[in-house]
Design a protein around this motif. Structure first.
Motif, short mmCIF file in Angstrom:
data_model
loop_
_atom_site.label_atom_id
_atom_site.label_comp_id
_atom_site.label_asym_id
_atom_site.label_seq_id
_atom_site.Cartn_x
_atom_site.Cartn_y
_atom_site.Cartn_z
N ASN A 127 -20.86 25.65 1.81
CA ASN A 127 -20.16 24.70 1.37
C ASN A 127 -18.66 25.02 1.26
O ASN A 127 -18.35 25.92 0.14
CB ASN A 127 -20.93 24.65 0.16
N ARG A 128 -17.90 24.44 2.01
CA ARG A 128 -16.48 24.50 1.90
C ARG A 128 -15.95 26.04 2.31
O ARG A 128 -15.81 26.80 1.58
CB ARG A 128 -15.87 24.31 0.65
N VAL A 186 -17.26 24.24 13.75
CA VAL A 186 -17.36 23.28 14.52
C VAL A 186 -17.17 21.78 14.04
O VAL A 186 -17.59 21.47 13.25
CB VAL A 186 -18.59 23.26 15.74
N PRO A 187 -16.37 20.84 14.94
CA PRO A 187 -16.25 19.62 14.24
C PRO A 187 -17.84 18.93 13.99
O PRO A 187 -18.90 19.26 14.78
CB PRO A 187 -15.69 18.85 15.45
N PRO A 201 -13.71 22.53 9.43
CA PRO A 201 -13.45 21.45 10.12
C PRO A 201 -14.07 20.08 9.82
O PRO A 201 -13.81 19.04 10.28
CB PRO A 201 -13.92 21.57 11.48
N THR A 202 -15.18 20.07 8.71
CA THR A 202 -15.98 18.86 8.30
C THR A 202 -15.03 17.82 7.63
O THR A 202 -13.94 18.08 7.02
CB THR A 202 -17.02 19.15 7.32
N GLU A 203 -15.46 16.63 7.87
CA GLU A 203 -14.87 15.30 7.22
C GLU A 203 -15.55 14.78 6.09
O GLU A 203 -15.61 13.72 5.67
CB GLU A 203 -14.41 14.44 8.29
N GLU A 256 -25.67 19.46 3.34
CA GLU A 256 -27.12 18.14 3.25
C GLU A 256 -26.69 17.28 4.32
O GLU A 256 -27.72 16.78 4.95
CB GLU A 256 -26.36 17.41 2.01
N VAL A 257 -25.60 17.08 5.24
CA VAL A 257 -25.40 16.30 6.40
C VAL A 257 -26.31 17.25 7.35
O VAL A 257 -27.06 16.62 8.32
CB VAL A 257 -24.39 16.18 7.05
#
Ligand code: SAM
Length: 219
Positions: A156-157, A128-129, A162-164, A171-172
């Protein structure tokens, strides 16, 4: 493809579990261990909710081993995977488990099963975004009982991520939980694999679950 509405063949995704050495199987072992520890440390009645539960393999065997008395609701959109979870729950005599073939991205699907003492969001945040990951974490306190635990994963990847975010998106996610007032109980980040598993505790008051809240939509 199992169902065009699901956007991806999630039944095929589950096949990686067939290899016991795969990253996904290793992640599964960590999630089960974390859940086992949470259940063992929490005597008394418990409500568990699993969002995007797949075939329930991270939850159902642990409930059968540790706490068949837990009231659990698993929410999974793919009908075949949901049926598999139902069959497994029956085979394990878990008569307090309900499997809902429904959209876990809306609290309509599970608000009535909350406030939860244990909530699993495994295999969700990588699909999800970023803004919806943030919205979901921010909404969790309203769905949880005081002292509840959340078990979550974030690769991680992951393919089609969808992550920017630059760097490791888990970590976010950790930062979002801390910003929402959660306490981190555990974070597993192997050096040789991309999966991450976090466990956060909600130290605030019991929330007031509401239906009709959109948390996320898979990309
Ligand atoms: C990455 S898999 C994770 C499955 C399980 N939690 C696990 O870790 O083994 C994502 C799952 O979410 C399901 N799914 C996708 N969109 C959904 C939605 N809106 N509501 C409920 N389940 C959904 C898919 O069918 C798939 O089983």
């Amino acid at each position: 493809m199992s169902d065009p509405d699901l956007g991806r063949d999630w039944q095929a995704w589950h096949a990686e579990y067939d290899d016991p050495a795969s990253s996904l199987s290793r992640r599964l072992a960590v999630v089960r261990d974390e859940l086992r520890g949470i259940l063992a440390a929490a005597p008394g009645p418990l409500r568990l909710v699993s969002l995007c539960a797949g075939d329930g393999r991270d939850t159902l065997p642990v409930l059968a081993e540790e706490r068949a008395d837990v009231d659990a609701v698993l929410v999974e959109l793919d009908p075949l995977l949901a049926d598999r979870a139902r069959s497994t729950a029956r085979e394990l005599d878990l008569d307090r488990v309900g499997v809902r073939t429904a959209d876990a991205g809306s609290t309509d699907a599970f608000a009535d099963a909350c406030p939860a003492d244990v909530l699993l969001a495994c295999g969700v945040f990588g699909n999800v975004p970023d803004r919806e990951v943030a919205a979901t974490v921010a909404a969790l306190p309203s769905l949880l009982a005081a002292g509840a635990s959340v078990v979550w994963t974030r690769g991680n990847r992951v393919p089609g991520d969808p992550t920017e975010v630059d760097g490791d998106p888990s970590e976010v996610v950790r930062g979002l939980f801390l910003a929402a007032g959660f306490e981190e109980l555990s974070f597993v980040r192997p050096d040789d694999a991309g999966f991450r598993v976090g466990v956060h505790r909600w130290p605030g008051p019991t929330g007031s679950p509401r239906p009709g809240v959109r948390l996320f939509t898979f990309v």
